[in-house]
Design a protein around this motif. Structure first.
Motif, short mmCIF file in Angstrom:
data_model
loop_
_atom_site.label_atom_id
_atom_site.label_comp_id
_atom_site.label_asym_id
_atom_site.label_seq_id
_atom_site.Cartn_x
_atom_site.Cartn_y
_atom_site.Cartn_z
N GLY A 43 12.16 7.70 -6.99
CA GLY A 43 13.23 8.55 -5.95
C GLY A 43 12.41 8.54 -4.53
N CYS A 44 11.35 7.62 -4.32
CA CYS A 44 10.87 7.34 -3.00
C CYS A 44 11.60 6.53 -1.98
CB CYS A 44 9.43 6.66 -3.05
SG CYS A 44 8.34 8.08 -4.05
N GLY A 45 11.50 6.51 -0.81
CA GLY A 45 12.03 5.44 0.22
C GLY A 45 11.18 4.46 -0.10
N VAL A 46 11.67 3.32 0.46
CA VAL A 46 10.80 2.04 0.63
C VAL A 46 11.07 1.24 1.94
CG1 VAL A 46 11.02 -0.19 -0.28
CG2 VAL A 46 11.35 1.62 -1.77
N ALA A 47 9.88 0.95 2.61
CA ALA A 47 9.93 0.12 3.83
C ALA A 47 9.25 -1.30 3.83
CB ALA A 47 9.39 0.95 4.94
N SER A 48 9.89 -2.35 4.26
CA SER A 48 9.29 -3.58 4.29
C SER A 48 7.97 -3.43 5.18
CB SER A 48 10.01 -4.65 4.63
OG SER A 48 10.43 -4.53 5.86
N CYS A 49 7.12 -4.45 5.38
CA CYS A 49 5.88 -4.24 6.23
C CYS A 49 6.59 -4.51 7.54
CB CYS A 49 5.00 -5.37 5.79
SG CYS A 49 4.24 -5.09 4.20
N LEU A 57 1.03 6.56 -8.49
CA LEU A 57 1.19 7.73 -7.72
C LEU A 57 2.69 7.91 -7.51
CD1 LEU A 57 -1.54 6.55 -4.82
CD2 LEU A 57 -1.82 8.46 -6.70
N VAL A 58 3.34 7.04 -7.39
CA VAL A 58 5.09 7.41 -7.17
C VAL A 58 5.58 8.04 -8.42
CG1 VAL A 58 5.41 5.80 -5.29
CG2 VAL A 58 5.83 5.01 -7.66
N GLU A 59 4.99 7.69 -9.65
CA GLU A 59 5.64 8.39 -11.01
C GLU A 59 5.24 9.79 -11.14
OE1 GLU A 59 4.10 6.42 -14.48
OE2 GLU A 59 4.92 4.41 -13.71
N VAL A 60 3.96 10.09 -10.61
CA VAL A 60 3.73 11.66 -10.35
C VAL A 60 3.83 12.52 -9.15
CG1 VAL A 60 2.02 11.10 -12.50
CG2 VAL A 60 1.25 10.98 -10.00
N GLU A 61 4.48 11.81 -8.28
CA GLU A 61 4.70 12.37 -6.69
C GLU A 61 5.64 13.55 -7.13
OE1 GLU A 61 4.95 13.77 -3.46
OE2 GLU A 61 3.61 12.13 -4.05
N PRO A 62 5.41 14.85 -6.79
CA PRO A 62 6.31 16.05 -7.07
C PRO A 62 7.34 16.08 -6.00
CG PRO A 62 4.14 17.02 -6.03
CD PRO A 62 4.08 15.37 -6.40
N LYS A 63 7.16 15.54 -4.77
CA LYS A 63 8.18 15.46 -3.85
C LYS A 63 8.78 13.85 -3.31
CE LYS A 63 6.86 20.01 -2.02
NZ LYS A 63 6.42 20.65 -0.84
N PRO A 64 9.05 13.32 -4.24
CA PRO A 64 9.50 11.86 -3.91
C PRO A 64 10.02 11.62 -2.58
CG PRO A 64 10.59 12.52 -5.79
CD PRO A 64 9.82 13.58 -5.44
N ARG A 65 11.22 12.38 -2.33
CA ARG A 65 11.81 12.06 -0.98
C ARG A 65 11.26 12.10 0.20
NH1 ARG A 65 17.90 13.94 -2.40
NH2 ARG A 65 18.10 12.96 -4.76
N THR A 66 9.95 12.69 -0.09
CA THR A 66 9.10 12.94 1.25
C THR A 66 8.00 11.68 1.28
OG1 THR A 66 7.18 14.09 0.34
CG2 THR A 66 9.05 15.55 1.29
N VAL A 67 8.32 10.55 0.66
CA VAL A 67 7.37 9.46 0.45
C VAL A 67 8.07 8.22 0.70
CG1 VAL A 67 5.68 8.25 -0.99
CG2 VAL A 67 5.70 10.67 -1.02
N THR A 68 7.53 7.36 1.59
CA THR A 68 7.99 6.16 1.79
C THR A 68 6.92 5.32 1.53
OG1 THR A 68 9.71 6.93 3.28
CG2 THR A 68 9.27 4.38 3.40
N VAL A 69 7.28 4.16 0.64
CA VAL A 69 6.27 3.18 0.28
C VAL A 69 6.44 1.98 0.90
CG1 VAL A 69 5.60 1.47 -1.77
CG2 VAL A 69 6.28 3.91 -2.34
N VAL A 70 5.37 1.40 1.50
CA VAL A 70 5.46 0.27 2.45
C VAL A 70 4.78 -0.81 1.74
CG1 VAL A 70 4.60 -0.44 4.60
CG2 VAL A 70 5.39 1.73 4.45
#
Length: 173
Positions: A113-119, A86-99
């Motif tokens: 290019g996505c954000g990352v947050a710990s649990c 999903l993150v590989e094909v995300e067209p707007k990665p800066r709007t996504v944060t993976v938890v």
């Protein structure tokens, strides 16, 4: 902001389930977790998409919506595999944060290019007052990991440890 959540990773991090949790109890905990997540996101400037492992699922299922939270089961794969795709094909990665607390997923999210947050970071934000993820309150600097509000911790513990019949007066199991 959209949060792409490694579902079981977050549930385990919160202590809501363990490796030996029986399947029926696990399913109830998952539903209550999704209910809690939906209620905590209400009124915030964010949406959530939760991916759960489903390696042993008997059949694929479509993505569903649970009280505004998008839910997907990774049929015959891990949630990690699906999140990476999903993150590989995300067209707007800066709007996504993976938890997730999983380093593999965090690395894939950063590469995309996505954000990352710990649990823990995500949970702290969820039970805090900020409407927007990363928003600062007032001029005072915010501590790295603020303590959760007592009433939010109490709510989580009540929802995930009290049998339904005791939470809802007049309800018969």
């Amino acid at each position: 902001m959209t949060f792409l959540i490694d579902g079981y990773n977050l549930m385990f991090a919160l202590g809501l389930v363990g490796r030996k949790t029986p399947a029926p109890q696990f399913e109830r905990a998952r539903t209550k977790f999704l209910d809690w997540l939906a209620s905590r996101l209400k009124g915030r400037e964010a949406s959530a998409r939760v991916v759960f492992d489903a390696q042993q699922a008997p059949a694929p299922s479509l993505e569903t919506v649970h009280r505004g939270v998008r839910v997907r089961f990774a049929y015959q794969r891990t949630a990690d595999d699906v999140i990476e795709e999903l993150v590989e094909v995300e067209p707007k990665p800066r709007t996504v944060t993976v938890v997730s607390n999983d380093a593999r997923i965090a690395d894939a999210a950063r590469r995309a290019g996505c954000g990352v947050a710990s649990c823990q970071e995500f949970t702290d934000w969820l039970i805090g007052e900020a409407k927007e993820y990363g928003a600062k309150k007032g001029a005072a600097p915010e501590p790295d990991k603020p303590d959760p509000a007592a009433e939010d911790t109490d709510e989580l513990l009540r929802v995930f440890t009290t049998p339904e019949s005791h939470r809802f007066p007049g309800h018969k199991p």
